[in-house]
Motif scaffolding. Structure first.
Motif, PDB file in Angstrom:
ATOM      1  N   ALA A 181       0.971  -0.966   0.191  1.00 23.34           N
ATOM      2  CA  ALA A 181      -0.063  -0.092  -0.361  1.00 23.34           C
ATOM      3  C   ALA A 181       0.974   1.102  -0.184  1.00 23.34           C
ATOM      4  O   ALA A 181       0.775   2.890  -1.023  1.00 23.34           O
ATOM      5  CB  ALA A 181      -0.774  -0.222   0.920  1.00 23.34           C
ATOM      6  N   TYR A 182       2.087   1.124   0.638  1.00 24.70           N
ATOM      7  CA  TYR A 182       2.454   2.338   0.909  1.00 24.70           C
ATOM      8  C   TYR A 182       3.584   2.787   0.072  1.00 24.70           C
ATOM      9  O   TYR A 182       5.432   3.203   0.484  1.00 24.70           O
ATOM     10  CB  TYR A 182       3.134   3.132   2.284  1.00 24.70           C
ATOM     11  CG  TYR A 182       2.109   2.627   3.230  1.00 24.70           C
ATOM     12  CD1 TYR A 182       0.760   3.516   2.892  1.00 24.70           C
ATOM     13  CD2 TYR A 182       1.231   2.043   4.290  1.00 24.70           C
ATOM     14  CE1 TYR A 182      -0.974   3.553   3.618  1.00 24.70           C
ATOM     15  CE2 TYR A 182       0.552   2.238   5.138  1.00 24.70           C
ATOM     16  CZ  TYR A 182      -0.621   2.677   4.512  1.00 24.70           C
ATOM     17  OH  TYR A 182      -1.614   3.035   5.173  1.00 24.70           O
ATOM     18  N   VAL A 183       4.357   1.707  -0.459  1.00 22.33           N
ATOM     19  CA  VAL A 183       5.345   0.907  -1.287  1.00 22.33           C
ATOM     20  C   VAL A 183       5.574   1.698  -2.693  1.00 22.33           C
ATOM     21  O   VAL A 183       4.653   2.468  -3.180  1.00 22.33           O
ATOM     22  CB  VAL A 183       5.944  -0.580  -1.459  1.00 22.33           C
ATOM     23  CG1 VAL A 183       6.679  -0.554  -2.662  1.00 22.33           C
ATOM     24  CG2 VAL A 183       5.487  -1.441  -0.649  1.00 22.33           C
ATOM     25  N   ARG A 184       6.615   2.834  -2.451  1.00 21.25           N
ATOM     26  CA  ARG A 184       6.766   4.637  -3.613  1.00 21.25           C
ATOM     27  C   ARG A 184       6.997   3.250  -4.882  1.00 21.25           C
ATOM     28  O   ARG A 184       6.441   3.966  -5.534  1.00 21.25           O
ATOM     29  CB  ARG A 184       7.860   4.314  -3.414  1.00 21.25           C
ATOM     30  CG  ARG A 184       7.931   6.156  -2.348  1.00 21.25           C
ATOM     31  CD  ARG A 184       8.394   6.705  -2.005  1.00 21.25           C
ATOM     32  NE  ARG A 184       8.381   7.384  -0.949  1.00 21.25           N
ATOM     33  CZ  ARG A 184       9.617   8.261  -0.614  1.00 21.25           C
ATOM     34  NH1 ARG A 184      10.684   8.453  -1.209  1.00 21.25           N
ATOM     35  NH2 ARG A 184       9.484   9.032   0.479  1.00 21.25           N
ATOM     36  N   ALA A 185       7.574   2.391  -4.910  1.00 18.87           N
ATOM     37  CA  ALA A 185       7.701   1.388  -6.412  1.00 18.87           C
ATOM     38  C   ALA A 185       6.389   1.144  -6.672  1.00 18.87           C
ATOM     39  O   ALA A 185       5.904   0.537  -8.045  1.00 18.87           O
ATOM     40  CB  ALA A 185       8.369   0.421  -5.893  1.00 18.87           C
TER      41      ALA A 185
END
Length: 104
Positions: free
Chosen positions: A64-68
């Motif tokens: 959910a919060y992983v930039r990739a």
């Protein structure tokens, strides 16, 4: 049409930070239609910027919060994709679900 309940992930400080990062660091191009996004428009405008997950939160909450896993999309493009994912059969391209008229 009634709105479906929002995922609690979208009401967190982490999501607001991820959204802020995406809107300032990713190129303002819709990753679905390829057209430019006017970053001056509100995310509620159909052509405004929204942050989309490449792998949906529903199936990959750990990303959910992983930039990739984040990309920018027009509000309308993101909404169409979200409806397709919740409606039909998964297509081979880009993980978008599409309803078909018959079984192939």
């Amino acid at each position: 049409m009634a709105r479906r309940p929002s995922n609690p992930i979208y009401h967190t400080r982490e999501w607001r930070e991820a959204t802020r990062w995406a809107k300032t660091h990713l190129p303002p191009i819709c990753h679905w239609c390829g057209e430019p996004i006017d970053m001056r428009l509100s995310g509620r405008n159909k052509w405004g910027a929204t942050v989309d997950h490449l792998k949906p939160v529903r199936t990959h909450p750990e990303l959910a919060y992983v930039r990739a896993n984040l990309q920018l999309a027009h509000n309308s493009c993101n909404a169409k994709r979200t409806l397709a994912i919740h409606d039909g059969v998964e297509s081979a391209s880009r993980g978008v679900k599409v309803r078909t008229s018959r079984v192939w």
